[in-house]
Write a protein that holds these residues in place. Structure first.
Motif, PDB file in Angstrom:
ATOM      1  N   ASP A  46      -0.012   0.140  14.409  1.00  0.00           N
ATOM      2  CA  ASP A  46       0.162   0.388  12.980  1.00  0.00           C
ATOM      3  C   ASP A  46       1.378   1.271  12.715  1.00  0.00           C
ATOM      4  O   ASP A  46       2.119   1.048  11.760  1.00  0.00           O
ATOM      5  N   ILE A  83       2.598 -13.111  14.937  1.00  0.00           N
ATOM      6  CA  ILE A  83       1.212 -13.575  14.887  1.00  0.00           C
ATOM      7  C   ILE A  83       0.551 -12.866  13.708  1.00  0.00           C
ATOM      8  O   ILE A  83       0.611 -11.638  13.599  1.00  0.00           O
ATOM      9  N   LYS A  84      -0.079 -13.638  12.841  1.00  0.00           N
ATOM     10  CA  LYS A  84      -0.767 -13.053  11.694  1.00  0.00           C
ATOM     11  C   LYS A  84      -2.195 -12.701  12.086  1.00  0.00           C
ATOM     12  O   LYS A  84      -2.913 -13.514  12.652  1.00  0.00           O
ATOM     13  N   ASP A  85      -2.584 -11.463  11.764  1.00  0.00           N
ATOM     14  CA  ASP A  85      -3.942 -10.987  12.023  1.00  0.00           C
ATOM     15  C   ASP A  85      -4.406 -10.290  10.749  1.00  0.00           C
ATOM     16  O   ASP A  85      -4.045  -9.129  10.515  1.00  0.00           O
ATOM     17  N   GLY A  86      -5.174 -10.984   9.934  1.00  0.00           N
ATOM     18  CA  GLY A  86      -5.561 -10.425   8.638  1.00  0.00           C
ATOM     19  C   GLY A  86      -4.326 -10.302   7.767  1.00  0.00           C
ATOM     20  O   GLY A  86      -3.586 -11.267   7.578  1.00  0.00           O
ATOM     21  N   GLN A  87      -4.054  -9.107   7.295  1.00  0.00           N
ATOM     22  CA  GLN A  87      -2.861  -8.859   6.467  1.00  0.00           C
ATOM     23  C   GLN A  87      -1.632  -8.503   7.308  1.00  0.00           C
ATOM     24  O   GLN A  87      -0.513  -8.562   6.817  1.00  0.00           O
ATOM     25  N   VAL A 143       2.743  -3.913  18.127  1.00  0.00           N
ATOM     26  CA  VAL A 143       1.284  -4.066  18.143  1.00  0.00           C
ATOM     27  C   VAL A 143       0.563  -2.812  17.642  1.00  0.00           C
ATOM     28  O   VAL A 143      -0.653  -2.726  17.741  1.00  0.00           O
ATOM     29  N   TRP A 164       2.025  -9.153  13.418  1.00  0.00           N
ATOM     30  CA  TRP A 164       2.374  -8.481  14.675  1.00  0.00           C
ATOM     31  C   TRP A 164       3.424  -9.293  15.410  1.00  0.00           C
ATOM     32  O   TRP A 164       3.458 -10.503  15.320  1.00  0.00           O
TER      33      TRP A 164
END
Length: 134
Positions: A95, A114-118, A93, A121
């Motif tokens: 960067d 889970i996709k969050d934007g680009q 979770v 995670w």
């Protein structure tokens, strides 16, 4: 998890030298949890399940100093010796950990992302026989 005393102390030595703190460990429900006696930000939780070496939590006071890469190399050697097929980074979770995973040939685990934007995670796996020269 079948770490020998020498293997426990090698991980503790790496953490103590790199984090400059006293490290303790405990074994709970098949997990080994390394933490600091000094209430510093140190948390490392690992376990082995079937043919997977799972790194469940990682937090260091001294960030971006190569500590996790040093530990990863040590854990990789352990897995090769013990014929463990995968190293799993569980529940990424941050960067920094995502960057580490992508830069070191980890792949997203289908159904655990889970996709969050680009960003993707979640869990990432490193298949040892695909990435290591034996």
């Amino acid at each position: 998890m079948d770490f020998t005393n020498e293997e426990f102390f090698e991980v503790i030595n790496i953490l103590q030298q790199r984090e400059n703190c006293t490290v303790k460990y405990e074994i709970k429900c098949g997990k080994i949890i390394f933490s600091s006696d000094d209430n510093d930000e140190l948390d490392l939780c690992i376990s082995v399940l079937e043919n997977k070496f799972i790194i469940r939590r990682v937090a260091f006071k001294n960030k971006r100093t190569g500590t996790f890469k040093l530990l990863f190399d040590y854990f990789l050697e352990y897995c090769i010796i013990n014929k463990i097929e995968y190293i799993i980074l569980e529940a990424i979770v941050s960067d920094a950990m995502l960057s580490f995973a992508l830069n070191n040939n980890f792949k997203p685990v289908p159904g655990k992302i889970i996709k969050d934007g680009q960003a993707l995670w979640g869990d990432y796996e490193y298949r040892i026989c695909e990435n290591s020269i034996n």
